[in-house]
Design a protein around this motif. Structure first.
Motif, PDB file in Angstrom:
ATOM      1  N   SER A  84     -58.601 -89.665 -23.058  1.00 41.16           N
ATOM      2  CA  SER A  84     -59.180 -89.386 -21.745  1.00 41.16           C
ATOM      3  C   SER A  84     -58.228 -89.921 -20.690  1.00 41.16           C
ATOM      4  O   SER A  84     -57.571 -90.953 -20.897  1.00 41.16           O
ATOM      5  N   THR A  85     -58.153 -89.223 -19.571  1.00 40.17           N
ATOM      6  CA  THR A  85     -57.251 -89.634 -18.497  1.00 40.17           C
ATOM      7  C   THR A  85     -57.976 -89.602 -17.155  1.00 40.17           C
ATOM      8  O   THR A  85     -58.903 -88.828 -16.962  1.00 40.17           O
ATOM      9  N   GLU A  86     -57.510 -90.462 -16.264  1.00 35.00           N
ATOM     10  CA  GLU A  86     -57.941 -90.449 -14.874  1.00 35.00           C
ATOM     11  C   GLU A  86     -56.763 -90.909 -14.033  1.00 35.00           C
ATOM     12  O   GLU A  86     -56.397 -92.091 -14.062  1.00 35.00           O
ATOM     13  N   GLN A  87     -56.153 -89.958 -13.331  1.00 35.42           N
ATOM     14  CA  GLN A  87     -54.912 -90.208 -12.602  1.00 35.42           C
ATOM     15  C   GLN A  87     -53.861 -90.736 -13.581  1.00 35.42           C
ATOM     16  O   GLN A  87     -53.474 -90.041 -14.489  1.00 35.42           O
ATOM     17  N   GLN A  88     -53.386 -91.985 -13.414  1.00 32.58           N
ATOM     18  CA  GLN A  88     -52.330 -92.506 -14.302  1.00 32.58           C
ATOM     19  C   GLN A  88     -52.885 -93.365 -15.436  1.00 32.58           C
ATOM     20  O   GLN A  88     -52.124 -93.979 -16.183  1.00 32.58           O
ATOM     21  N   SER A  89     -54.206 -93.413 -15.573  1.00 34.73           N
ATOM     22  CA  SER A  89     -54.819 -94.160 -16.668  1.00 34.73           C
ATOM     23  C   SER A  89     -55.031 -93.239 -17.863  1.00 34.73           C
ATOM     24  O   SER A  89     -55.325 -92.046 -17.696  1.00 34.73           O
ATOM     25  N   ILE A  90     -54.913 -93.793 -19.058  1.00 32.49           N
ATOM     26  CA  ILE A  90     -55.141 -93.018 -20.272  1.00 32.49           C
ATOM     27  C   ILE A  90     -55.605 -93.952 -21.382  1.00 32.49           C
ATOM     28  O   ILE A  90     -55.199 -95.121 -21.438  1.00 32.49           O
ATOM     29  N   SER A  91     -56.492 -93.462 -22.219  1.00 33.00           N
ATOM     30  CA  SER A  91     -56.934 -94.241 -23.383  1.00 33.00           C
ATOM     31  C   SER A  91     -57.129 -93.295 -24.554  1.00 33.00           C
ATOM     32  O   SER A  91     -57.588 -92.156 -24.376  1.00 33.00           O
ATOM     33  N   PHE A  92     -56.740 -93.765 -25.737  1.00 33.02           N
ATOM     34  CA  PHE A  92     -56.903 -92.997 -26.973  1.00 33.02           C
ATOM     35  C   PHE A  92     -58.081 -93.574 -27.755  1.00 33.02           C
ATOM     36  O   PHE A  92     -58.294 -94.795 -27.784  1.00 33.02           O
ATOM     37  N   SER A  93     -58.850 -92.705 -28.381  1.00 31.25           N
ATOM     38  CA  SER A  93     -60.014 -93.161 -29.149  1.00 31.25           C
ATOM     39  C   SER A  93     -60.183 -92.296 -30.392  1.00 31.25           C
ATOM     40  O   SER A  93     -59.590 -91.220 -30.508  1.00 31.25           O
ATOM     41  N   GLN A  94     -61.002 -92.810 -31.305  1.00 33.75           N
ATOM     42  CA  GLN A  94     -61.316 -92.100 -32.548  1.00 33.75           C
ATOM     43  C   GLN A  94     -60.044 -91.671 -33.291  1.00 33.75           C
ATOM     44  O   GLN A  94     -59.980 -90.579 -33.854  1.00 33.75           O
ATOM     45  N   LEU A  95     -59.057 -92.550 -33.262  1.00 34.95           N
ATOM     46  CA  LEU A  95     -57.801 -92.237 -33.952  1.00 34.95           C
ATOM     47  C   LEU A  95     -57.974 -92.385 -35.460  1.00 34.95           C
ATOM     48  O   LEU A  95     -58.511 -93.386 -35.949  1.00 34.95           O
ATOM     49  N   ALA A  96     -57.507 -91.386 -36.171  1.00 28.79           N
ATOM     50  CA  ALA A  96     -57.581 -91.419 -37.636  1.00 28.79           C
ATOM     51  C   ALA A  96     -56.277 -90.890 -38.191  1.00 28.79           C
ATOM     52  O   ALA A  96     -55.689 -89.949 -37.646  1.00 28.79           O
ATOM     53  N   SER A  97     -55.810 -91.497 -39.247  1.00 26.20           N
ATOM     54  CA  SER A  97     -54.545 -91.071 -39.855  1.00 26.20           C
ATOM     55  C   SER A  97     -54.738 -90.844 -41.338  1.00 26.20           C
ATOM     56  O   SER A  97     -55.688 -91.357 -41.955  1.00 26.20           O
ATOM     57  N   THR A  98     -53.843 -90.067 -41.904  1.00 27.59           N
ATOM     58  CA  THR A  98     -53.854 -89.860 -43.349  1.00 27.59           C
ATOM     59  C   THR A  98     -53.468 -91.159 -44.039  1.00 27.59           C
ATOM     60  O   THR A  98     -52.968 -92.086 -43.402  1.00 27.59           O
ATOM     61  N   LYS A  99     -53.676 -91.232 -45.337  1.00 25.70           N
ATOM     62  CA  LYS A  99     -53.500 -92.502 -46.056  1.00 25.70           C
ATOM     63  C   LYS A  99     -52.316 -92.489 -47.019  1.00 25.70           C
ATOM     64  O   LYS A  99     -52.268 -93.241 -47.976  1.00 25.70           O
ATOM     65  N   LYS A 100     -51.357 -91.672 -46.734  1.00 26.02           N
ATOM     66  CA  LYS A 100     -50.175 -91.607 -47.582  1.00 26.02           C
ATOM     67  C   LYS A 100     -49.369 -92.892 -47.469  1.00 26.02           C
ATOM     68  O   LYS A 100     -49.221 -93.452 -46.393  1.00 26.02           O
ATOM     69  N   MET A 101     -48.893 -93.390 -48.620  1.00 25.31           N
ATOM     70  CA  MET A 101     -48.062 -94.595 -48.624  1.00 25.31           C
ATOM     71  C   MET A 101     -46.590 -94.204 -48.761  1.00 25.31           C
ATOM     72  O   MET A 101     -46.227 -93.384 -49.594  1.00 25.31           O
ATOM     73  N   CYS A 102     -45.757 -94.788 -47.889  1.00 19.87           N
ATOM     74  CA  CYS A 102     -44.329 -94.512 -47.911  1.00 19.87           C
ATOM     75  C   CYS A 102     -43.573 -95.810 -48.194  1.00 19.87           C
ATOM     76  O   CYS A 102     -44.050 -96.903 -47.863  1.00 19.87           O
ATOM     77  N   SER A 103     -42.430 -95.679 -48.806  1.00 18.47           N
ATOM     78  CA  SER A 103     -41.644 -96.867 -49.135  1.00 18.47           C
ATOM     79  C   SER A 103     -40.885 -97.415 -47.932  1.00 18.47           C
ATOM     80  O   SER A 103     -40.462 -98.574 -47.931  1.00 18.47           O
ATOM     81  N   GLU A 104     -40.714 -96.599 -46.902  1.00 21.45           N
ATOM     82  CA  GLU A 104     -39.958 -97.012 -45.717  1.00 21.45           C
ATOM     83  C   GLU A 104     -40.733 -96.692 -44.438  1.00 21.45           C
ATOM     84  O   GLU A 104     -41.613 -95.840 -44.424  1.00 21.45           O
ATOM     85  N   ASN A 105     -40.380 -97.427 -43.389  1.00 18.06           N
ATOM     86  CA  ASN A 105     -40.876 -97.158 -42.035  1.00 18.06           C
ATOM     87  C   ASN A 105     -42.373 -97.422 -41.853  1.00 18.06           C
ATOM     88  O   ASN A 105     -42.955 -96.978 -40.863  1.00 18.06           O
ATOM     89  N   MET A 106     -43.009 -98.134 -42.758  1.00 15.55           N
ATOM     90  CA  MET A 106     -44.431 -98.411 -42.591  1.00 15.55           C
ATOM     91  C   MET A 106     -44.677 -99.373 -41.429  1.00 15.55           C
ATOM     92  O   MET A 106     -45.672 -99.263 -40.725  1.00 15.55           O
TER      93      MET A 106
END
Length: 271
Positions: free
Chosen positions: A207-229
């Motif tokens: 959601s944004t209001e002028q120069q304000s912004i907030s992220f919510s309900q973020l969900a990511s996949t659960k893949k495991m990587c050997s690098e860059n975690m």
């Protein structure tokens, strides 16, 4: 009666002669003064020959003008005083030879002067000199004073926040490393966000209001990587802690509540 008329004519002719002589004398006195003043002014007139160039040798846009200026830059934090200036219409590639004429009375040994030039088109600066050059401190004699111009970079319009592919460039002031696929985010007009953290995909809302912004309900996949975690975790934390945003040209900054930059992104275009 005839004698009186003759004496009257004689006095009249005499008076006219005196008036003519007076007029001649006055005219004769004024002429040398004017010539003297004119000659004195001519003696103080000086000339500077300038040779203006820029490296790409491209032809200027139609309607372009070259402005060459000699200024007194002796006083700091004060607008420079223009001694002389020449504006020339140009329609061919450089170099350009421009003659400047100035009054030597306006030049003082203790002062500092600068010879500058710029090319404009409809009040937009296309090329400009970036270094100060004092022609009176130069050892050149009988050689045109060379002025090199640099092309002015065109300011790019700010990219829109939404519907732009934002490639991550830095996270917590550290350059992003890419192993397989670059981290990115995209915000659509329906207040949805999706992206790639480096190993896993992420999605959620914003959601944004002028120069304000907030992220919510973020969900990511659960893949495991050997690098860059660690980098992936850091990018997810950035999204969770973002409170403000700013775009300059094609660069996006995500900032926290204290306006500290958490991450930077560049707009990417695909053919």
């Amino acid at each position: 009666m005839a004698k009186q008329q003759f004496q009257f004519q004689k006095r009249t002719l005499s008076s006219l002669g005196l008036l003519a002589l007076s007029a001649f004398t006055l005219a004769g006195c004024e002429k040398p003064v004017n010539e003297s003043q004119h000659t004195a002014q001519e003696k103080t007139v000086r000339g500077l020959t300038t040779l203006v160039n820029y490296s790409d040798s491209s032809k200027p846009r139609p309607g372009s003008q070259l402005i060459v200026t000699l200024s007194d830059v002796s006083k700091a934090d004060v607008t420079a005083e223009i001694i002389t200036q020449q504006v020339v219409d140009i329609n061919k590639a450089p170099p350009y030879t421009v003659e400047l004429v100035y009054d030597a009375h306006n030049i003082h040994n203790k002062n500092r002067y600068s010879l500058t030039a710029r090319i404009i088109n409809k009040d937009k600066v296309l090329y400009t000199s970036t270094t100060q050059y004092d022609p009176f401190k130069s050892a050149q004699s009988g050689v045109p004073h060379e002025i090199e111009l640099d092309k002015v970079a065109e300011k790019k319009a700010d990219v829109t926040l939404t519907n732009t592919y934002w490639k991550a460039v830095t996270i917590n002031a550290q350059a992003v490393s890419v192993r397989t696929k670059e981290p990115f985010i995209q915000l659509d007009k329906d207040n949805r966000v999706n992206g790639f953290l480096g190993c896993n995909s992420v999605s959620g809302s914003y959601s944004t209001e002028q120069q304000s912004i907030s992220f919510s309900q973020l969900a990511s996949t659960k893949k495991m990587c050997s690098e860059n975690m660690e980098q992936e975790t850091a990018m997810l934390n950035v999204l969770n802690n973002t409170k403000n945003w700013a775009i300059t040209g094609e660069s996006l900054q995500l900032k926290d509540s204290s306006n500290t930059t958490l991450a930077t992104f560049n707009a990417v275009y695909f053919n």
